[in-house]
Scaffold this motif. Sequence first.
Motif, PDB file in Angstrom:
ATOM      1  N   UNK A  20       0.833  -1.206   0.000  1.00  0.00           N
ATOM      2  CA  UNK A  20       0.000   0.000   0.000  1.00  0.00           C
ATOM      3  C   UNK A  20       0.869   1.259   0.000  1.00  0.00           C
ATOM      4  N   UNK A  21       1.943   1.247   0.785  1.00  0.00           N
ATOM      5  CA  UNK A  21       2.855   2.397   0.798  1.00  0.00           C
ATOM      6  C   UNK A  21       3.473   2.594  -0.583  1.00  0.00           C
ATOM      7  N   UNK A  22       3.932   1.509  -1.191  1.00  0.00           N
ATOM      8  CA  UNK A  22       4.552   1.624  -2.516  1.00  0.00           C
ATOM      9  C   UNK A  22       3.537   2.153  -3.539  1.00  0.00           C
ATOM     10  N   UNK A  23       2.346   1.605  -3.531  1.00  0.00           N
ATOM     11  CA  UNK A  23       1.324   2.068  -4.483  1.00  0.00           C
ATOM     12  C   UNK A  23       0.973   3.535  -4.242  1.00  0.00           C
ATOM     13  N   UNK A  24       0.876   3.916  -2.981  1.00  0.00           N
ATOM     14  CA  UNK A  24       0.586   5.314  -2.660  1.00  0.00           C
ATOM     15  C   UNK A  24       1.701   6.244  -3.120  1.00  0.00           C
ATOM     16  N   UNK A  25       2.942   5.865  -2.856  1.00  0.00           N
ATOM     17  CA  UNK A  25       4.077   6.704  -3.267  1.00  0.00           C
ATOM     18  C   UNK A  25       4.215   6.739  -4.783  1.00  0.00           C
ATOM     19  N   UNK A  26       3.965   5.616  -5.448  1.00  0.00           N
ATOM     20  CA  UNK A  26       4.014   5.592  -6.915  1.00  0.00           C
ATOM     21  C   UNK A  26       2.950   6.520  -7.498  1.00  0.00           C
ATOM     22  N   UNK A  27       1.752   6.481  -6.944  1.00  0.00           N
ATOM     23  CA  UNK A  27       0.679   7.357  -7.425  1.00  0.00           C
ATOM     24  C   UNK A  27       1.020   8.815  -7.150  1.00  0.00           C
ATOM     25  N   UNK A  28       1.607   9.072  -6.003  1.00  0.00           N
ATOM     26  CA  UNK A  28       2.016  10.437  -5.660  1.00  0.00           C
ATOM     27  C   UNK A  28       3.045  10.947  -6.655  1.00  0.00           C
ATOM     28  N   UNK A  29       4.024  10.105  -6.954  1.00  0.00           N
ATOM     29  CA  UNK A  29       5.062  10.472  -7.913  1.00  0.00           C
ATOM     30  C   UNK A  29       4.489  10.712  -9.308  1.00  0.00           C
ATOM     31  N   UNK A  30       3.437   9.974  -9.657  1.00  0.00           N
ATOM     32  CA  UNK A  30       2.795  10.121 -10.965  1.00  0.00           C
ATOM     33  C   UNK A  30       1.811  11.290 -10.994  1.00  0.00           C
ATOM     34  N   UNK A  31       1.640  11.972  -9.865  1.00  0.00           N
ATOM     35  CA  UNK A  31       0.724  13.101  -9.812  1.00  0.00           C
ATOM     36  C   UNK A  31      -0.729  12.701  -9.676  1.00  0.00           C
ATOM     37  N   UNK A  32      -0.975  11.447  -9.364  1.00  0.00           N
ATOM     38  CA  UNK A  32      -2.337  10.943  -9.183  1.00  0.00           C
ATOM     39  C   UNK A  32      -2.692  11.062  -7.706  1.00  0.00           C
ATOM     40  N   UNK A  33      -2.988  12.297  -7.289  1.00  0.00           N
ATOM     41  CA  UNK A  33      -3.137  12.580  -5.866  1.00  0.00           C
ATOM     42  C   UNK A  33      -4.319  11.868  -5.226  1.00  0.00           C
ATOM     43  N   UNK A  34      -5.439  11.816  -5.919  1.00  0.00           N
ATOM     44  CA  UNK A  34      -6.616  11.153  -5.351  1.00  0.00           C
ATOM     45  C   UNK A  34      -6.338   9.668  -5.116  1.00  0.00           C
ATOM     46  N   UNK A  35      -5.694   9.025  -6.080  1.00  0.00           N
ATOM     47  CA  UNK A  35      -5.340   7.614  -5.947  1.00  0.00           C
ATOM     48  C   UNK A  35      -4.331   7.429  -4.821  1.00  0.00           C
ATOM     49  N   UNK A  36      -3.344   8.306  -4.750  1.00  0.00           N
ATOM     50  CA  UNK A  36      -2.337   8.230  -3.684  1.00  0.00           C
ATOM     51  C   UNK A  36      -2.997   8.338  -2.320  1.00  0.00           C
ATOM     52  N   UNK A  37      -3.873   9.311  -2.165  1.00  0.00           N
ATOM     53  CA  UNK A  37      -4.553   9.504  -0.884  1.00  0.00           C
ATOM     54  C   UNK A  37      -5.407   8.283  -0.544  1.00  0.00           C
ATOM     55  N   UNK A  96      -2.099  18.644  -2.578  1.00  0.00           N
ATOM     56  CA  UNK A  96      -3.487  19.032  -2.862  1.00  0.00           C
ATOM     57  C   UNK A  96      -3.843  20.373  -2.215  1.00  0.00           C
ATOM     58  N   UNK A  97      -2.860  20.966  -1.521  1.00  0.00           N
ATOM     59  CA  UNK A  97      -3.035  22.216  -0.781  1.00  0.00           C
ATOM     60  C   UNK A  97      -4.065  22.080   0.332  1.00  0.00           C
ATOM     61  N   UNK A  98      -4.152  20.878   0.883  1.00  0.00           N
ATOM     62  CA  UNK A  98      -4.978  20.596   2.057  1.00  0.00           C
ATOM     63  C   UNK A  98      -4.062  20.692   3.275  1.00  0.00           C
ATOM     64  N   UNK A  99      -3.694  21.927   3.623  1.00  0.00           N
ATOM     65  CA  UNK A  99      -2.652  22.137   4.620  1.00  0.00           C
ATOM     66  C   UNK A  99      -3.053  21.653   6.015  1.00  0.00           C
ATOM     67  N   UNK A 100      -4.307  21.804   6.386  1.00  0.00           N
ATOM     68  CA  UNK A 100      -4.752  21.332   7.692  1.00  0.00           C
ATOM     69  C   UNK A 100      -4.623  19.814   7.813  1.00  0.00           C
ATOM     70  N   UNK A 101      -5.018  19.103   6.752  1.00  0.00           N
ATOM     71  CA  UNK A 101      -4.891  17.644   6.762  1.00  0.00           C
ATOM     72  C   UNK A 101      -3.426  17.225   6.761  1.00  0.00           C
ATOM     73  N   UNK A 102      -2.601  17.945   6.008  1.00  0.00           N
ATOM     74  CA  UNK A 102      -1.163  17.651   5.987  1.00  0.00           C
ATOM     75  C   UNK A 102      -0.563  17.853   7.373  1.00  0.00           C
ATOM     76  N   UNK A 103      -0.926  18.957   8.030  1.00  0.00           N
ATOM     77  CA  UNK A 103      -0.414  19.223   9.381  1.00  0.00           C
ATOM     78  C   UNK A 103      -0.813  18.109  10.349  1.00  0.00           C
ATOM     79  N   UNK A 104      -2.056  17.687  10.275  1.00  0.00           N
ATOM     80  CA  UNK A 104      -2.517  16.605  11.155  1.00  0.00           C
ATOM     81  C   UNK A 104      -1.660  15.355  10.960  1.00  0.00           C
ATOM     82  N   UNK A 105      -1.479  14.944   9.697  1.00  0.00           N
ATOM     83  CA  UNK A 105      -0.733  13.716   9.433  1.00  0.00           C
ATOM     84  C   UNK A 105       0.735  13.850   9.827  1.00  0.00           C
TER      85      UNK A 105
END
Length: 146
Positions: free
Chosen positions: A29-46, A73-82
């Motif tokens: 799951x981590x690899x798939x999430x990071x791969x999607x993040x790297x590909x710019x597929x933010x919704x899939x990564x999340x 995604x410029x969801x700064x509050x969610x980023x701060x929480x995580x």
Amino acid sequence: MASPEDAARLEREIRMDWEKSGSPAMDLLLKRGKDALEAGELELAIGHLSALTDHAPDFAEGWHARAMAFYQEEEFGLALHDLEVTLALNPRHFAAIYGLGVVMESLGRDTDAYALYTRVLSLHPHHQDALEGVERLKARVNGTEI
């Protein structure tokens, strides 16, 4: 203090260790999430990274990776929480501390960002991005000498 070359090697080793959840399914799951993040597929990564944090809530790197996706995604509050969860699980996670600095700087909180970049350097003195952040913010935070 380690040389820059040794520091780079140590950082790679630390990051590889951070990515080991102890479960092949969670690692996938981590690899798939990071791969999607790297590909710019933010919704899939999340999606992948949210599944990871749901199933492995004590795995700091899952929270850190999802924070990076939320930041993009410029969801700064969610980023701060995580990032806060990441640091609660691993207080020496210099990448999460750096990420907090980046979010603070994005929010115009230069003093907080500067302090966080400085904290990164106390753990990883050769962290290039933190060095650049300190240099970039030094005059704004400390003022200029006359």
